[in-house]
Design a protein around this motif. Structure first.
Motif, mmCIF file in Angstrom:
data_model
loop_
_atom_site.group_PDB
_atom_site.id
_atom_site.type_symbol
_atom_site.label_atom_id
_atom_site.label_comp_id
_atom_site.label_asym_id
_atom_site.label_seq_id
_atom_site.Cartn_x
_atom_site.Cartn_y
_atom_site.Cartn_z
ATOM 1 N N ASP A 19 -27.818 14.248 -29.905
ATOM 2 C CA ASP A 19 -27.635 13.372 -28.863
ATOM 3 C C ASP A 19 -28.109 13.809 -27.567
ATOM 4 N N THR A 20 -28.101 15.107 -27.384
ATOM 5 C CA THR A 20 -28.647 15.726 -25.892
ATOM 6 C C THR A 20 -30.246 15.358 -26.029
ATOM 7 N N LYS A 35 -31.945 12.599 -27.444
ATOM 8 C CA LYS A 35 -32.147 11.400 -27.658
ATOM 9 C C LYS A 35 -33.197 10.706 -26.525
ATOM 10 N N LYS A 36 -32.664 11.057 -25.297
ATOM 11 C CA LYS A 36 -33.515 10.493 -24.273
ATOM 12 C C LYS A 36 -34.919 11.176 -24.167
ATOM 13 N N LEU A 37 -35.112 12.563 -24.309
ATOM 14 C CA LEU A 37 -36.387 13.129 -24.584
ATOM 15 C C LEU A 37 -37.533 12.392 -25.602
ATOM 16 N N THR A 64 -37.015 9.384 -26.807
ATOM 17 C CA THR A 64 -37.317 7.984 -26.489
ATOM 18 C C THR A 64 -38.348 8.118 -25.441
ATOM 19 N N ASP A 65 -38.202 8.896 -24.297
ATOM 20 C CA ASP A 65 -39.451 8.913 -23.327
ATOM 21 C C ASP A 65 -40.555 9.237 -23.847
ATOM 22 N N ASN A 92 -32.346 6.818 -33.750
ATOM 23 C CA ASN A 92 -32.971 6.784 -32.494
ATOM 24 C C ASN A 92 -34.549 6.901 -32.418
ATOM 25 N N ALA A 130 -36.616 3.685 -30.577
ATOM 26 C CA ALA A 130 -37.697 3.984 -29.501
ATOM 27 C C ALA A 130 -38.936 3.402 -29.698
ATOM 28 N N CYS A 177 -38.845 -0.343 -29.071
ATOM 29 C CA CYS A 177 -38.695 -0.476 -27.661
ATOM 30 C C CYS A 177 -40.085 -0.566 -26.829
#
Length: 363
Positions: A36-37, A39-41, A43-44, A80, A84, A87
């Motif tokens: 989870d920590t 996930k944003k990395l 996606t980016d 995830n 991504a 998107c």
């Protein structure tokens, strides 16, 4: 060269299967928190670094999760990635309705694939397949993968370093089960095995991943300046080893059995990973980030959580070496020592880090 890597000898250390109280599926929520920590990395980085137009030659996007194990974590990670990719602006010329996803779940043949696929999301938006085999070998055809993911897996070595179980070697790790405050020879033996394994891992992936394809690694490691003996997990292995020696002194198991038992894991540093990638030469390191600490949400005592997590991971390894009779007593003893030595366990310097590699153009 490829044939050597396909036939590389690799030992299997599957996580505890099934869905019972000691299973990995029910004792891997920390690993879920780490995913989870990151996930944003992920996606980016997919938004910024993945060039769909140039790497996907059909309407099929292929993902591999290496070391998927049996719990639900692999499904969260895959979802995830797919979200991504979808998107990206209009999927970069692909109709999102036409772009199909094929996901390969990889682990050793002894992994509990039955539980894995029984628990797969019924509404998944991809075609799923299991691929049995060590990720230190070739697993897929040339230029067949667009995105490779592996979380909390590549700290497992392909085998116990030979020298540390050789009584005639200065690296013989008598009375210990891992790197602790040991002689330099033990550390060197683990480092050599890690270097060999990472060379195999990267060589195999360089053939399987398309040019421009990405590899996302979530690694249980150690800071660049930390000694192995200072890492949190190695301190815990010291305690577990002392529990085994206590059982040997009581005559429950033989001391010789303990002397020949070692845990085949290695906490790499970010710097060591960069060195391995540069030595391979087929990938660029696009990003390395430290991950935020996972917040513990369970109300159970920390000692019980740690003992349960270790049992889920090491159950098969210990059972194969000592038999299953000692498991309950060993991990109850370990839990008690964790309670007593809590300040010591807090002093460890482990980290989780994220690394993104990109396959370079072929010469």
């Amino acid at each position: 060269m490829a044939a050597e890597h396909i036939s590389k000898t690799s030992e299997a250390y599957p996580m505890k299967g099934g869905d019972g109280v000691h299973s990995y599926a029910n004792n891997s929520y920390y690993q879920r928190g780490v995913i989870d920590t990151a996930k944003k990395l992920i996606t980016d980085e997919i938004a910024d670094k993945l060039d769909l137009k140039n790497i996907v030659l059909s309407n099929t996007f292929r993902i591999a999760d290496l070391g998927c194990s049996v719990g639900p974590n692999t499904f969260f990670a895959v979802q995830n990635i797919i979200e991504a990719v979808k998107c990206k602006p209009q999927c970069e010329g692909f109709d999102p309705q036409l772009l199909e996803f094929q996901v390969f779940f990889n682990d050793h043949a002894s992994n509990d694939f039955n539980t894995l696929f029984t628990s797969a999301p019924p509404d998944r938006q991809y075609y799923a397949a299991g691929v049995a085999g060590s990720f230190y070998c070739r697993l897929f055809p040339n230029d067949s993968l667009h995105f490779v993911h592996s979380s909390y897996a590549i700290h497992w070595l392909s085998r116990v370093p030979k020298l540390i179980v050789d009584k005639s070697s200065p690296a013989w790790n008598k009375g210990r089960i891992h790197i602790s405050n040991t002689e330099d020879e033990v550390v060197k033996a683990y480092e050599a095995q890690y270097a060999e394994d990472m060379d195999c891992f990267l060589h195999a992936r360089a053939q399987e991943v398309v040019c421009g394809g990405l590899i996302a690694l979530i690694v249980r490691g150690r800071p660049n300046d930390a000694l192995h003996s200072q890492t949190h997990v190695n301190i815990l292995y010291d305690l577990l080893g002392s529990c085994l020696m206590d059982m040997a002194r009581k005559g429950i198991i033989s001391e010789e059995k303990v002397d020949s038992f070692n845990v085949p894991t290695y906490s790499m540093s970010p710097q060591e990973l960069v060195v391995a990638v540069n030595r391979n030469g087929e990938f660029s390191v696009e990003r390395i980030d430290m991950l935020a600490r996972v917040t513990e949400t369970s109300n159970l005592p920390k000692s019980q959580i740690l003992a349960s997590h270790f049992r889920a991971a090491l159950d098969g390894l210990i059972k194969e070496h000592f038999g299953d009779v000692i498991l309950d007593e060993l991990f109850e003893s370990f839990r008690k020592k964790l309670e007593q030595e809590f300040p010591l366990t807090k002093s460890g310097r482990s980290i989780n880090f994220f690394a993104l590699l990109k396959r370079k153009a072929k010469h």
